[in-house]
Design an enzyme around this catalytic site. Sequence first.
Site, PDB file in Angstrom:
ATOM      1  N   LYS A 167      24.353  -0.936   1.552  1.00  0.00           N
ATOM      2  CA  LYS A 167      24.350  -1.945   0.454  1.00  0.00           C
ATOM      3  C   LYS A 167      24.801  -3.113   0.862  1.00  0.00           C
ATOM      4  CE  LYS A 167      23.953   1.926  -2.904  1.00  0.00           C
ATOM      5  NZ  LYS A 167      24.393   2.725  -3.846  1.00  0.00           N
TER       6      LYS A 167
ATOM      7  N   ARG B 252      26.152   9.941   0.898  1.00  0.00           N
ATOM      8  CA  ARG B 252      24.731   9.864   0.709  1.00  0.00           C
ATOM      9  C   ARG B 252      24.125   8.638   1.731  1.00  0.00           C
ATOM     10  NH1 ARG B 252      21.193   6.532  -1.756  1.00  0.00           N
ATOM     11  NH2 ARG B 252      19.275   7.235  -2.913  1.00  0.00           N
TER      12      ARG B 252
END
Length: 292
Positions: A232, A267
């Site tokens: 991210k 994740r």
Amino acid sequence: MTTTVSAGEGVPSAAPSSFAGLTLDRPRLMAVINATPDSFSDGGEAFAVEDAVRRGRVFLAEGADILDVGGESTRPGAEPVPVAEEIRRVVPVIEALAVEGALISIDSRRAEVMRAAVNAGARIINDVSALSGAGALEAAADLGVPVILMHMQGEPGTMQDNPSYGDVVAEVRDGLLARAQACREAGIAAKDIALDPGIGFGKTVAHNLALLAHLDSLTATGHPVVLGVSRKSYIARIDRDVPPGERVAGSVATALAAWDQGVRLFRVHDVAEHRQALAVYGAIAEAGGKGS
Ligand code: HH2
């Protein structure tokens, strides 16, 4: 800034021992399969069914515990995908991997997609809007599968325009606990509800870092905690604006910090790297007498 809170009646205060049939005595990896043309990191790489299935098999061989299949990008500014198209993207991938015995989560906000995915063999629902969409809570309760509730402020299209909180850690925790309570009222057992702070979803870099520094405020609720930080953009903001493929080390570093705070479900896009780093980190902690 954070305090330990009770998650409510029926939620054990001790660390959860399992989720969706997986014991949480070791790290559990949820591998990302985006059957989309436009996801921020791997868009297009698993858009064709055979590519997605091949990717799923590689992830399993590398040590993934869950395959998280999604058919809609939720990156900032993403356009919503028609429901029928989302179903068309995910169902054949789920069918093919489920018959091979994979534990699959469906990453969707739509009740119709959740139903189609679970009918095709998915056994977990992962919803970035915490089952707040039309019919989603009812669908999850009817389907009787464990759920992952993620926190998001706003909608993907505009969520990064001006995210704002008083106390981000408390607000995210309380927002998730309110959704968990709604799930319990709809008949979903507390042990089947995992919480995820939603890193990057309506949050500035400072908000993300505050949440990552206080993940123990979520693990203290007694619910399993899922963390999705893989590749991210906060990593790039900290380190030279590197592109998504060069954010693996930052993702792994974050996972180790999260492990120390009780997070057991991760994740990730890079299964092998996370498996090895978490295994070595755990082995060192165990040798020093502070295993999980
Ligand atoms: N992040 C994304 C999607 N789904 N689910 C959970 N539980 N937690 C997350 O942090 C999370 C999630 C976004 O990442 P990705 O799927 O890689 O990208 P895109 O939304 O562009 O498809």
